[in-house]
Motif scaffolding. Structure first.
Motif, PDB file in Angstrom:
ATOM      1  N   PRO A 120       0.804  -1.233   0.000  1.00 10.86           N
ATOM      2  CA  PRO A 120       0.000   0.000   0.000  1.00 10.86           C
ATOM      3  C   PRO A 120       0.834   1.279   0.000  1.00 10.86           C
ATOM      4  O   PRO A 120       0.468   2.254  -0.661  1.00 10.86           O
ATOM      5  CB  PRO A 120      -0.822  -0.121   1.276  1.00 10.86           C
ATOM      6  CG  PRO A 120      -0.949  -1.588   1.505  1.00 10.86           C
ATOM      7  CD  PRO A 120       0.351  -2.168   1.028  1.00 10.86           C
ATOM      8  N   ALA A 121       1.945   1.291   0.700  1.00  9.06           N
ATOM      9  CA  ALA A 121       2.795   2.489   0.722  1.00  9.06           C
ATOM     10  C   ALA A 121       3.356   2.784  -0.674  1.00  9.06           C
ATOM     11  O   ALA A 121       3.439   3.947  -1.087  1.00  9.06           O
ATOM     12  CB  ALA A 121       3.936   2.313   1.722  1.00  9.06           C
ATOM     13  N   VAL A 147       0.071  12.485  -9.473  1.00  5.17           N
ATOM     14  CA  VAL A 147      -0.696  13.711  -9.268  1.00  5.17           C
ATOM     15  C   VAL A 147       0.220  14.931  -9.307  1.00  5.17           C
ATOM     16  O   VAL A 147      -0.098  15.942  -9.949  1.00  5.17           O
ATOM     17  CB  VAL A 147      -1.485  13.648  -7.937  1.00  5.17           C
ATOM     18  CG1 VAL A 147      -2.051  14.998  -7.559  1.00  5.17           C
ATOM     19  CG2 VAL A 147      -2.588  12.613  -8.032  1.00  5.17           C
ATOM     20  N   SER A 148       1.372  14.849  -8.662  1.00  3.95           N
ATOM     21  CA  SER A 148       2.275  15.999  -8.669  1.00  3.95           C
ATOM     22  C   SER A 148       2.815  16.261 -10.079  1.00  3.95           C
ATOM     23  O   SER A 148       2.956  17.408 -10.497  1.00  3.95           O
ATOM     24  CB  SER A 148       3.418  15.813  -7.674  1.00  3.95           C
ATOM     25  OG  SER A 148       4.322  14.847  -8.120  1.00  3.95           O
ATOM     26  N   ARG A 149       3.080  15.204 -10.833  1.00  8.68           N
ATOM     27  CA  ARG A 149       3.554  15.368 -12.216  1.00  8.68           C
ATOM     28  C   ARG A 149       2.472  16.019 -13.089  1.00  8.68           C
ATOM     29  O   ARG A 149       2.758  16.902 -13.888  1.00  8.68           O
ATOM     30  CB  ARG A 149       3.971  14.007 -12.787  1.00  8.68           C
ATOM     31  CG  ARG A 149       4.455  14.064 -14.206  1.00  8.68           C
ATOM     32  CD  ARG A 149       5.795  14.762 -14.295  1.00  8.68           C
ATOM     33  NE  ARG A 149       6.220  14.779 -15.686  1.00  8.68           N
ATOM     34  CZ  ARG A 149       6.802  15.786 -16.269  1.00  8.68           C
ATOM     35  NH1 ARG A 149       7.083  16.872 -15.593  1.00  8.68           N
ATOM     36  NH2 ARG A 149       7.140  15.728 -17.525  1.00  8.68           N
ATOM     37  N   LEU A 150       1.229  15.596 -12.919  1.00 10.51           N
ATOM     38  CA  LEU A 150       0.128  16.200 -13.677  1.00 10.51           C
ATOM     39  C   LEU A 150      -0.057  17.670 -13.315  1.00 10.51           C
ATOM     40  O   LEU A 150      -0.314  18.501 -14.181  1.00 10.51           O
ATOM     41  CB  LEU A 150      -1.170  15.426 -13.439  1.00 10.51           C
ATOM     42  CG  LEU A 150      -1.245  14.046 -14.081  1.00 10.51           C
ATOM     43  CD1 LEU A 150      -2.497  13.317 -13.623  1.00 10.51           C
ATOM     44  CD2 LEU A 150      -1.211  14.158 -15.595  1.00 10.51           C
ATOM     45  N   ARG A 151       0.098  17.987 -12.051  1.00  8.08           N
ATOM     46  CA  ARG A 151      -0.008  19.393 -11.635  1.00  8.08           C
ATOM     47  C   ARG A 151       1.099  20.228 -12.261  1.00  8.08           C
ATOM     48  O   ARG A 151       0.869  21.362 -12.693  1.00  8.08           O
ATOM     49  CB  ARG A 151       0.036  19.490 -10.114  1.00  8.08           C
ATOM     50  CG  ARG A 151      -1.253  19.059  -9.465  1.00  8.08           C
ATOM     51  CD  ARG A 151      -1.208  19.229  -7.958  1.00  8.08           C
ATOM     52  NE  ARG A 151      -2.478  18.761  -7.384  1.00  8.08           N
ATOM     53  CZ  ARG A 151      -2.599  18.296  -6.160  1.00  8.08           C
ATOM     54  NH1 ARG A 151      -1.548  18.215  -5.357  1.00  8.08           N
ATOM     55  NH2 ARG A 151      -3.764  17.906  -5.728  1.00  8.08           N
ATOM     56  N   GLN A 152       2.308  19.680 -12.303  1.00  8.90           N
ATOM     57  CA  GLN A 152       3.418  20.396 -12.930  1.00  8.90           C
ATOM     58  C   GLN A 152       3.146  20.629 -14.414  1.00  8.90           C
ATOM     59  O   GLN A 152       3.387  21.713 -14.931  1.00  8.90           O
ATOM     60  CB  GLN A 152       4.723  19.597 -12.780  1.00  8.90           C
ATOM     61  CG  GLN A 152       5.291  19.589 -11.382  1.00  8.90           C
ATOM     62  CD  GLN A 152       6.512  18.664 -11.294  1.00  8.90           C
ATOM     63  OE1 GLN A 152       6.880  18.013 -12.268  1.00  8.90           O
ATOM     64  NE2 GLN A 152       7.126  18.625 -10.118  1.00  8.90           N
ATOM     65  N   LEU A 153       2.646  19.616 -15.085  1.00  6.63           N
ATOM     66  CA  LEU A 153       2.362  19.757 -16.509  1.00  6.63           C
ATOM     67  C   LEU A 153       1.242  20.752 -16.760  1.00  6.63           C
ATOM     68  O   LEU A 153       1.284  21.497 -17.743  1.00  6.63           O
ATOM     69  CB  LEU A 153       1.994  18.389 -17.103  1.00  6.63           C
ATOM     70  CG  LEU A 153       3.132  17.375 -17.193  1.00  6.63           C
ATOM     71  CD1 LEU A 153       2.590  16.013 -17.628  1.00  6.63           C
ATOM     72  CD2 LEU A 153       4.192  17.851 -18.165  1.00  6.63           C
ATOM     73  N   ASN A 154       0.241  20.797 -15.897  1.00  4.62           N
ATOM     74  CA  ASN A 154      -0.876  21.722 -16.063  1.00  4.62           C
ATOM     75  C   ASN A 154      -0.483  23.164 -15.774  1.00  4.62           C
ATOM     76  O   ASN A 154      -1.097  24.091 -16.294  1.00  4.62           O
ATOM     77  CB  ASN A 154      -2.049  21.321 -15.190  1.00  4.62           C
ATOM     78  CG  ASN A 154      -2.762  20.085 -15.712  1.00  4.62           C
ATOM     79  OD1 ASN A 154      -2.750  19.830 -16.905  1.00  4.62           O
ATOM     80  ND2 ASN A 154      -3.351  19.324 -14.820  1.00  4.62           N
ATOM     81  N   ASN A 155       0.538  23.384 -14.944  1.00  4.28           N
ATOM     82  CA  ASN A 155       0.954  24.737 -14.577  1.00  4.28           C
ATOM     83  C   ASN A 155       1.956  25.323 -15.565  1.00  4.28           C
ATOM     84  O   ASN A 155       2.336  26.467 -15.448  1.00  4.28           O
ATOM     85  CB  ASN A 155       1.537  24.757 -13.166  1.00  4.28           C
ATOM     86  CG  ASN A 155       0.457  24.516 -12.131  1.00  4.28           C
ATOM     87  OD1 ASN A 155      -0.704  24.844 -12.335  1.00  4.28           O
ATOM     88  ND2 ASN A 155       0.835  23.925 -11.004  1.00  4.28           N
ATOM     89  N   TYR A 193       0.734   7.039  -6.780  1.00  6.25           N
ATOM     90  CA  TYR A 193      -0.367   7.961  -7.063  1.00  6.25           C
ATOM     91  C   TYR A 193       0.034   9.402  -6.781  1.00  6.25           C
ATOM     92  O   TYR A 193      -0.282  10.302  -7.559  1.00  6.25           O
ATOM     93  CB  TYR A 193      -1.610   7.603  -6.249  1.00  6.25           C
ATOM     94  CG  TYR A 193      -2.411   6.448  -6.819  1.00  6.25           C
ATOM     95  CD1 TYR A 193      -2.856   6.462  -8.137  1.00  6.25           C
ATOM     96  CD2 TYR A 193      -2.735   5.354  -6.035  1.00  6.25           C
ATOM     97  CE1 TYR A 193      -3.590   5.417  -8.656  1.00  6.25           C
ATOM     98  CE2 TYR A 193      -3.474   4.297  -6.546  1.00  6.25           C
ATOM     99  CZ  TYR A 193      -3.900   4.344  -7.849  1.00  6.25           C
ATOM    100  OH  TYR A 193      -4.629   3.300  -8.357  1.00  6.25           O
ATOM    101  N   GLN A 194       0.713   9.630  -5.672  1.00  4.94           N
ATOM    102  CA  GLN A 194       1.129  10.993  -5.338  1.00  4.94           C
ATOM    103  C   GLN A 194       2.112  11.539  -6.371  1.00  4.94           C
ATOM    104  O   GLN A 194       2.036  12.710  -6.759  1.00  4.94           O
ATOM    105  CB  GLN A 194       1.740  11.039  -3.935  1.00  4.94           C
ATOM    106  CG  GLN A 194       0.699  10.871  -2.848  1.00  4.94           C
ATOM    107  CD  GLN A 194       1.313  10.759  -1.461  1.00  4.94           C
ATOM    108  OE1 GLN A 194       2.490  10.456  -1.303  1.00  4.94           O
ATOM    109  NE2 GLN A 194       0.489  10.988  -0.442  1.00  4.94           N
ATOM    110  N   ALA A 195       3.018  10.705  -6.844  1.00  5.22           N
ATOM    111  CA  ALA A 195       3.974  11.134  -7.862  1.00  5.22           C
ATOM    112  C   ALA A 195       3.248  11.485  -9.170  1.00  5.22           C
ATOM    113  O   ALA A 195       3.575  12.476  -9.825  1.00  5.22           O
ATOM    114  CB  ALA A 195       5.014  10.042  -8.113  1.00  5.22           C
TER     115      ALA A 195
END
Length: 80
Positions: free
Chosen positions: A60-61, A71-79, A67-69
């Motif tokens: 699980p860890a 999400v953060s990558r998608l946020r970087q690409l969107n910004n 998932y966190q990686a």
């Protein structure tokens, strides 16, 4: 000869536009051993054999970190 009409035909017959291949010329779908190993895998999975369960689930860890990686990558690409 029947009279021509602009109304659509009520016939629903299927007419082949290209010649159909005879049954003995059907395409070969690949080696049989691929099918056998796939069926073996399905049987092992359905019987929940240990070797299939071991590789099916991640810790699980590790999943949360992945998932966190993402999400953060998608946020970087969107910004950008």
């Amino acid at each position: 000869m029947p009279e021509a009409s602009d109304l659509p035909s009520s016939s629903r017959a299927l007419v082949p536009l290209i010649p159909l291949k005879p049954q003995n010329e059907a395409p070969h779908h690949g080696p049989t051993h691929r099918i056998a190993s796939f069926i073996t895998h399905l049987i092992a999975t359905s019987e929940r054999l240990p070797q299939t369960r071991e590789k099916r689930r991640a810790d699980p860890a590790d999943v949360i970190a992945a998932y966190q990686a993402t999400v953060s990558r998608l946020r970087q690409l969107n910004n950008q």
